[in-house]
Design a protein around this motif. Structure first.
Motif, PDB file in Angstrom:
ATOM      1  N   ASN A 204       4.576   0.706  -5.100  1.00 40.75           N
ATOM      2  CA  ASN A 204       5.540  -0.592  -5.018  1.00 40.75           C
ATOM      3  C   ASN A 204       4.890  -1.646  -4.307  1.00 40.75           C
ATOM      4  O   ASN A 204       4.102  -1.401  -3.144  1.00 40.75           O
ATOM      5  N   VAL A 205       5.432  -2.855  -4.599  1.00 35.14           N
ATOM      6  CA  VAL A 205       4.611  -4.076  -3.716  1.00 35.14           C
ATOM      7  C   VAL A 205       5.022  -4.102  -2.270  1.00 35.14           C
ATOM      8  O   VAL A 205       6.241  -4.039  -1.953  1.00 35.14           O
ATOM      9  N   ARG A 206       4.166  -4.213  -1.711  1.00 33.58           N
ATOM     10  CA  ARG A 206       4.686  -4.345  -0.177  1.00 33.58           C
ATOM     11  C   ARG A 206       4.720  -5.755   0.362  1.00 33.58           C
ATOM     12  O   ARG A 206       3.919  -6.614   0.129  1.00 33.58           O
ATOM     13  N   PHE A 207       5.638  -5.925   1.024  1.00 30.45           N
ATOM     14  CA  PHE A 207       5.961  -7.405   1.609  1.00 30.45           C
ATOM     15  C   PHE A 207       5.864  -7.358   3.057  1.00 30.45           C
ATOM     16  O   PHE A 207       6.337  -6.645   3.725  1.00 30.45           O
ATOM     17  N   VAL A 208       5.208  -8.502   3.364  1.00 28.73           N
ATOM     18  CA  VAL A 208       4.815  -8.677   4.888  1.00 28.73           C
ATOM     19  C   VAL A 208       5.234 -10.041   5.401  1.00 28.73           C
ATOM     20  O   VAL A 208       5.079 -11.115   4.586  1.00 28.73           O
ATOM     21  N   SER A 209       6.174 -10.305   6.261  1.00 24.49           N
ATOM     22  CA  SER A 209       6.682 -11.468   6.821  1.00 24.49           C
ATOM     23  C   SER A 209       5.585 -12.111   7.440  1.00 24.49           C
ATOM     24  O   SER A 209       4.874 -11.831   8.085  1.00 24.49           O
ATOM     25  N   ILE A 210       5.602 -13.449   7.427  1.00 24.31           N
ATOM     26  CA  ILE A 210       4.818 -14.431   8.251  1.00 24.31           C
ATOM     27  C   ILE A 210       5.035 -14.160   9.837  1.00 24.31           C
ATOM     28  O   ILE A 210       3.987 -14.182  10.670  1.00 24.31           O
ATOM     29  N   ALA A 218      -3.045  -7.189  11.827  1.00 27.07           N
ATOM     30  CA  ALA A 218      -3.787  -6.151  11.045  1.00 27.07           C
ATOM     31  C   ALA A 218      -2.871  -5.689  10.103  1.00 27.07           C
ATOM     32  O   ALA A 218      -3.351  -4.905   9.378  1.00 27.07           O
ATOM     33  N   VAL A 219      -1.719  -6.103  10.089  1.00 26.24           N
ATOM     34  CA  VAL A 219      -0.790  -5.522   8.923  1.00 26.24           C
ATOM     35  C   VAL A 219      -1.145  -5.885   7.764  1.00 26.24           C
ATOM     36  O   VAL A 219      -0.742  -5.157   6.563  1.00 26.24           O
ATOM     37  N   LEU A 220      -1.870  -6.915   7.514  1.00 19.97           N
ATOM     38  CA  LEU A 220      -2.327  -7.541   6.430  1.00 19.97           C
ATOM     39  C   LEU A 220      -3.384  -6.582   5.492  1.00 19.97           C
ATOM     40  O   LEU A 220      -3.300  -6.421   4.275  1.00 19.97           O
ATOM     41  N   TRP A 221      -3.954  -5.794   6.266  1.00 17.58           N
ATOM     42  CA  TRP A 221      -5.123  -5.165   5.744  1.00 17.58           C
ATOM     43  C   TRP A 221      -4.586  -3.798   5.729  1.00 17.58           C
ATOM     44  O   TRP A 221      -5.480  -2.749   5.482  1.00 17.58           O
ATOM     45  N   LYS A 222      -3.374  -3.272   5.859  1.00 17.54           N
ATOM     46  CA  LYS A 222      -2.925  -1.849   5.499  1.00 17.54           C
ATOM     47  C   LYS A 222      -3.136  -1.225   4.025  1.00 17.54           C
ATOM     48  O   LYS A 222      -3.557  -0.198   3.967  1.00 17.54           O
ATOM     49  N   ASP A 223      -2.917  -2.206   3.079  1.00 13.86           N
ATOM     50  CA  ASP A 223      -3.154  -1.826   1.896  1.00 13.86           C
ATOM     51  C   ASP A 223      -4.039  -2.954   1.262  1.00 13.86           C
ATOM     52  O   ASP A 223      -4.313  -4.162   1.767  1.00 13.86           O
ATOM     53  N   GLU A 225      -3.367  -4.663  -1.394  1.00 13.11           N
ATOM     54  CA  GLU A 225      -2.415  -5.928  -1.837  1.00 13.11           C
ATOM     55  C   GLU A 225      -1.179  -5.861  -0.866  1.00 13.11           C
ATOM     56  O   GLU A 225      -0.643  -4.925  -0.602  1.00 13.11           O
ATOM     57  N   ALA A 226      -0.839  -7.352  -0.592  1.00 12.29           N
ATOM     58  CA  ALA A 226       0.487  -7.522  -0.088  1.00 12.29           C
ATOM     59  C   ALA A 226       0.914  -8.800  -0.293  1.00 12.29           C
ATOM     60  O   ALA A 226       0.341  -9.750  -0.723  1.00 12.29           O
ATOM     61  N   VAL A 227       2.270  -9.060  -0.324  1.00  7.13           N
ATOM     62  CA  VAL A 227       3.066 -10.278  -0.657  1.00  7.13           C
ATOM     63  C   VAL A 227       3.533 -10.850   0.602  1.00  7.13           C
ATOM     64  O   VAL A 227       4.438 -10.204   1.447  1.00  7.13           O
ATOM     65  N   ILE A 228       2.934 -11.921   0.964  1.00  8.93           N
ATOM     66  CA  ILE A 228       3.259 -12.702   2.153  1.00  8.93           C
ATOM     67  C   ILE A 228       4.625 -13.531   2.090  1.00  8.93           C
ATOM     68  O   ILE A 228       4.870 -14.411   1.037  1.00  8.93           O
ATOM     69  N   LYS A 233      11.282 -15.243   1.330  1.00  4.58           N
ATOM     70  CA  LYS A 233      10.927 -15.854  -0.118  1.00  4.58           C
ATOM     71  C   LYS A 233       9.477 -15.251  -0.019  1.00  4.58           C
ATOM     72  O   LYS A 233       8.579 -15.728   0.775  1.00  4.58           O
ATOM     73  N   PRO A 234       8.914 -15.152  -1.088  1.00  2.20           N
ATOM     74  CA  PRO A 234       7.349 -14.834  -1.512  1.00  2.20           C
ATOM     75  C   PRO A 234       6.989 -15.932  -1.464  1.00  2.20           C
ATOM     76  O   PRO A 234       7.185 -16.931  -2.263  1.00  2.20           O
ATOM     77  N   LYS A 235       5.588 -16.267  -0.810  1.00  4.56           N
ATOM     78  CA  LYS A 235       4.899 -17.466  -0.667  1.00  4.56           C
ATOM     79  C   LYS A 235       3.585 -17.456  -1.233  1.00  4.56           C
ATOM     80  O   LYS A 235       2.934 -18.109  -1.629  1.00  4.56           O
ATOM     81  N   ALA A 236       2.857 -16.143  -0.946  1.00  2.33           N
ATOM     82  CA  ALA A 236       1.515 -15.862  -1.359  1.00  2.33           C
ATOM     83  C   ALA A 236       1.137 -14.529  -1.345  1.00  2.33           C
ATOM     84  O   ALA A 236       2.188 -13.477  -0.965  1.00  2.33           O
ATOM     85  N   VAL A 237       0.160 -14.187  -1.895  1.00  2.00           N
ATOM     86  CA  VAL A 237      -0.324 -12.909  -2.329  1.00  2.00           C
ATOM     87  C   VAL A 237      -1.644 -12.658  -1.729  1.00  2.00           C
ATOM     88  O   VAL A 237      -2.805 -13.314  -1.840  1.00  2.00           O
TER      89      VAL A 237
END
Length: 295
Positions: A204-210, A218-223, A225-228, A233-237
């Motif tokens: 599943n796609v992992r969503f991370v809030s700003i 560090a939550v950005l590098w857990k996987d 790929e991630a959607v910010i 609302k999704p703004k960046a990948v």
């Protein structure tokens, strides 16, 4: 393709470098770089789907015959696309289980094997290049019968197999009573019934809030790929890259343009704008320019 054969290797290597293609060789090959049995395939599942089902039928999409394309997809989607994704997921599952010590054998690498006649979906090799694990994956509507086991045993005779390897089988819809009985009689035969939930659950796609990023970058590098998201609302990948970043960004931009063009084509077909004359198009352009200048 319109490309001289002696130039193909250059273009293929560039596509591999930027992560669009990957070169596969039988897992039993000791030197993958020198192997003459390498095969190239599209690495991304979305792009693979696009080149299988959208690109070959663009003319039908452009004239609004989407029902024909949808019928083609429905008829061949499982065997031409999903079944290959299923194989990849099963191999990944075997790799994880082996590394975690959840299997009675330890495979230093797991992949697939083929020659000019036969193919095996899952092959695990130990540090001494001996085959310690063999398996098959079946994404079908019927139960898998024990005949598959005997066929795999026969094909395995072509490989450098240990005296008593582990056999693993994956099935979407289970196994026959005969196959289950066989697995109980033999302690080196494992059966796994993996349904659609198993396939979708780990990818599943992992969503991370700003906000999460501000609190803990560090939550950005857990996987990989991630959607910010911003305000939900999704703004960046964010994604891991292999190769030249500029080439990857250029390719993504081309894909964005291509997707935008496809959306415009579909919009024009739905609204009947594809039948407008040049004068009518020019009139619409003038009106839009007038609106823009008055704002």
């Amino acid at each position: 393709m319109g490309v001289a054969q002696h130039k193909l290797s250059y273009y293929l290597s560039r596509l591999v470098d930027i992560g669009l293609l990957e070169r596969e060789v039988p897992v039993t090959e000791r030197s993958s770089e020198k192997s003459k049995r390498g095969l190239y395939r599209i690495k991304d599942y979305f792009l693979d789907f696009w080149f299988k089902y959208i690109y070959p039928y663009r003319s039908y999409v452009e004239i609004g015959q989407t029902s024909f394309v949808i019928d083609v997809i429905k008829k061949t989607f499982k065997e031409k696309h999903v079944s290959f994704v299923y194989e990849d997921i099963c191999r990944e599952k075997v790799t994880r289980m082996s590394l975690k010590g959840e299997l009675p054998v330890l495979a230093s690498r797991v992949g697939k094997w083929w020659d000019g006649e036969d193919e095996i979906d899952i092959v695990g090799v130990d540090s001494e290049d001996r085959v310690v694990l063999l398996g098959e994956c079946k994404y079908t509507n019927s139960q898998v019968d024990v005949d598959l086991y005997y066929k795999l045993v026969e094909r395995s005779k072509k490989l450098n197999v240990v005296e008593r390897p582990l056999y693993v089988f994956f099935s979407l819809n289970g196994f026959t009573k005969e196959f289950i009985r066989k697995s109980r009689e033999e302690n080196n035969v494992l059966l796994f019934e993996c349904d659609d939930g198993d396939i979708n659950g780990g990818d599943n796609v992992r969503f991370v809030s700003i906000r999460d990023i501000r609190n803990n970058p560090a939550v950005l590098w857990k996987d990989s790929e991630a959607v910010i998201t911003v305000n939900g609302k999704p703004k960046a990948v964010v994604m891991r890259i292999d190769g030249d970043p500029k080439e990857i960004l250029d390719f993504i931009e081309k894909m964005r343009v291509q997707i935008a063009v496809e959306k415009l084509r579909m919009f024009s077909l739905e609204k009947g704008l594809n039948n407008l004359s040049d004068d009518e198009i020019e009139k619409i352009v003038r009106e839009e320019k007038r609106k823009y200048s008055s704002e």
